[in-house]
Scaffold this motif. Structure first.
Motif, mmCIF file in Angstrom:
data_model
loop_
_atom_site.group_PDB
_atom_site.id
_atom_site.type_symbol
_atom_site.label_atom_id
_atom_site.label_comp_id
_atom_site.label_asym_id
_atom_site.label_seq_id
_atom_site.Cartn_x
_atom_site.Cartn_y
_atom_site.Cartn_z
ATOM 1 N N THR A 187 44.318 3.628 11.244
ATOM 2 C CA THR A 187 43.811 4.042 9.497
ATOM 3 C C THR A 187 42.314 3.840 9.710
ATOM 4 N N ALA A 188 41.837 2.940 10.406
ATOM 5 C CA ALA A 188 40.292 2.942 10.500
ATOM 6 C C ALA A 188 39.540 4.107 11.210
ATOM 7 N N ASP A 189 40.390 4.814 11.949
ATOM 8 C CA ASP A 189 39.803 6.200 12.486
ATOM 9 C C ASP A 189 39.838 7.354 11.415
ATOM 10 N N GLY A 246 47.790 14.875 17.589
ATOM 11 C CA GLY A 246 48.783 15.317 18.574
ATOM 12 C C GLY A 246 49.468 14.133 19.548
ATOM 13 N N GLU A 247 48.636 13.616 20.188
ATOM 14 C CA GLU A 247 49.163 12.704 21.066
ATOM 15 C C GLU A 247 49.721 11.354 20.403
ATOM 16 N N THR A 248 49.004 10.995 19.268
ATOM 17 C CA THR A 248 49.496 9.868 18.430
ATOM 18 C C THR A 248 50.894 10.056 17.919
ATOM 19 N N MET A 249 51.044 11.211 17.544
ATOM 20 C CA MET A 249 52.377 11.643 16.972
ATOM 21 C C MET A 249 53.511 11.668 18.123
ATOM 22 N N MET A 250 53.101 12.479 19.068
ATOM 23 C CA MET A 250 54.191 12.426 20.267
ATOM 24 C C MET A 250 54.499 11.496 20.765
ATOM 25 N N GLN A 251 53.777 10.516 20.910
ATOM 26 C CA GLN A 251 54.073 9.107 21.571
ATOM 27 C C GLN A 251 54.650 8.264 20.566
ATOM 28 N N SER A 252 54.656 8.464 19.255
ATOM 29 C CA SER A 252 54.829 7.210 18.366
ATOM 30 C C SER A 252 56.298 6.947 18.371
ATOM 31 N N LYS A 281 57.520 7.499 10.872
ATOM 32 C CA LYS A 281 57.264 7.017 9.345
ATOM 33 C C LYS A 281 56.192 6.246 9.015
ATOM 34 N N GLN A 282 55.936 5.200 10.097
ATOM 35 C CA GLN A 282 55.216 4.159 9.824
ATOM 36 C C GLN A 282 53.535 4.883 10.360
ATOM 37 N N THR A 283 53.695 5.530 11.538
ATOM 38 C CA THR A 283 52.395 6.456 11.730
ATOM 39 C C THR A 283 51.995 7.191 10.797
ATOM 40 N N PHE A 284 52.754 8.036 10.155
ATOM 41 C CA PHE A 284 52.327 8.757 8.995
ATOM 42 C C PHE A 284 51.814 7.985 7.929
ATOM 43 N N ASN A 285 52.342 6.791 7.411
ATOM 44 C CA ASN A 285 51.951 5.959 6.438
ATOM 45 C C ASN A 285 50.391 5.440 6.647
ATOM 46 N N GLU A 286 50.101 4.949 7.913
ATOM 47 C CA GLU A 286 48.971 4.343 8.464
ATOM 48 C C GLU A 286 47.925 5.636 8.213
ATOM 49 N N LEU A 287 48.243 6.812 8.475
ATOM 50 C CA LEU A 287 47.206 8.002 8.526
ATOM 51 C C LEU A 287 47.093 8.596 7.409
ATOM 52 N N ARG A 288 47.984 8.640 6.458
ATOM 53 C CA ARG A 288 47.918 9.629 5.152
ATOM 54 C C ARG A 288 47.057 8.525 4.141
ATOM 55 N N ILE A 289 46.119 8.363 4.140
ATOM 56 C CA ILE A 289 45.173 7.515 3.171
ATOM 57 C C ILE A 289 44.937 8.335 2.086
ATOM 58 N N PRO A 290 44.645 7.812 0.810
ATOM 59 C CA PRO A 290 44.450 8.249 -0.384
ATOM 60 C C PRO A 290 42.936 9.066 -0.160
ATOM 61 N N LEU A 291 42.598 10.330 -0.566
ATOM 62 C CA LEU A 291 41.443 10.982 -0.193
ATOM 63 C C LEU A 291 40.531 10.429 -1.394
ATOM 64 N N ASN A 292 39.429 10.306 -1.150
ATOM 65 C CA ASN A 292 38.451 9.651 -1.947
ATOM 66 C C ASN A 292 37.485 11.079 -2.609
ATOM 67 N N TYR A 350 58.298 15.365 11.493
ATOM 68 C CA TYR A 350 57.088 15.502 10.893
ATOM 69 C C TYR A 350 57.047 15.718 9.457
ATOM 70 N N ASP A 351 57.527 16.721 9.176
ATOM 71 C CA ASP A 351 58.091 17.388 7.925
ATOM 72 C C ASP A 351 58.302 16.221 6.951
ATOM 73 N N GLN A 352 59.424 15.593 7.336
ATOM 74 C CA GLN A 352 60.213 14.654 6.529
ATOM 75 C C GLN A 352 59.072 13.546 6.318
ATOM 76 N N PHE A 353 58.443 13.090 7.052
ATOM 77 C CA PHE A 353 57.664 11.932 6.813
ATOM 78 C C PHE A 353 56.250 12.119 6.322
ATOM 79 N N GLY A 354 55.852 13.519 6.086
ATOM 80 C CA GLY A 354 54.681 13.767 5.273
ATOM 81 C C GLY A 354 53.691 14.743 5.959
ATOM 82 N N ALA A 355 53.962 15.488 6.981
ATOM 83 C CA ALA A 355 53.097 16.406 7.348
ATOM 84 C C ALA A 355 52.740 17.215 6.383
ATOM 85 N N ASN A 356 51.553 17.610 6.412
ATOM 86 C CA ASN A 356 51.041 19.048 5.568
ATOM 87 C C ASN A 356 51.086 20.137 6.107
#
Length: 264
Positions: free
Chosen positions: A219-221, A236-242, A246-257, A74-80
């Protein structure tokens, strides 16, 4: 009786045993990591990635996952930040999971549990948490304020979880600076992202850090809750079942507007 009622009844039994047997660990002052400050500095959607073995609604999710290995990724792929579900009867977690995770990551760690008593807050601090969860639905407002003040008095941060307009009023009255909007109804366990859209606008102070909890899969969510003014999500579940974290984090870590940061 709802699932929440069952959990809280069981938790009271656990607290009784805890008060009988728990010995405080060293009172040496710990250096805590601020989730609030680190999230405010990010230009991407902040992710609290959760270590969650099971749940009452889904049953086993990833029961045999190693907490150290999993959250290091988690930490490696971008968890805050990392959330650790430590309830055992309903979520198959443990305080040892939290302790192990604290040993391998330097980012903020949230003790996610059904906290109803000061002794649980003491234990969270002893085991290495920086942040605790307090659930507005789990107690009356006066007790919530007592526990909120107790935790912050120890230097811990509090993620105050709400699910209704009435609970949003309580969060405003407490001047809570980190508010989690749970899209999952704890009585039925149904999930609806419209909960975040409805309640985000009820939080008055623009400096409040808003976290959308539950139901984040795509990403849409994330884009949807970001438009409501959220700058952090708990997943939670999305990460535990991924199968590809790395791809999951990339899809969810969208730029903040700017909507997320300033314009609630």
């Amino acid at each position: 009786m709802t699932i929440l009622d069952e959990i809280l009844a069981k938790k009271q039994q656990e607290i009784t045993e805890l008060k009988r047997s728990y010995q405080r660990q060293s009172s040496q002052k710990k250096s805590l990591v601020s989730l609030y400050e680190s999230f405010q500095q990010s230009d991407r959607m902040n992710i609290i990635a959760e270590f969650k073995r099971a749940s009452p609604s889904k049953g086993p999710i990833n029961v045999d996952a190693d907490p150290g290995i999993h959250t290091k990724m988690y930490d490696q792929f971008g968890a805050n930040a990392i959330s650790v579900l430590t309830d055992q009867p309903f979520f198959q977690g443990s305080m040892e999971d939290l302790q192990r995770i604290r040993q391998v990551v330097d980012i903020p760690v949230l003790n996610k549990d059904f906290i109803l008593d000061e002794i649980q807050i003491d234990r969270a601090l002893d085991y290495g948490a920086d942040v605790i969860l307090l659930i507005a639905a789990a107690m009356n407002p006066a007790r919530l304020e007592q526990l909120y003040r107790y935790a912050t008095g120890l230097g811990l941060e509090v993620l105050l979880e709400i699910h209704t307009e009435e609970e949003a009023v309580i969060a405003n009255d407490l001047n809570a600076n980190i508010v989690g909007i749970n899209n999952r109804d704890l009585k039925t366990f149904n999930v609806d992202l419209a909960t975040t859209e409805r309640l985000a606008e009820q939080i008055k102070d623009p400096a409040t850090l808003l976290i959308s909890e539950s139901g984040m899969k795509t990403t849409a969510d994330v884009e949807r809750v970001q438009q409501a003014g959220v700058s952090g999500i708990l997943v939670g579940e999305t990460m535990m079942q991924s199968n590809d974290l790395k791809q999951t984090f990339n899809e969810l870590r969208i730029p903040l507007n700017e909507v997320s940061l300033h314009d609630r």
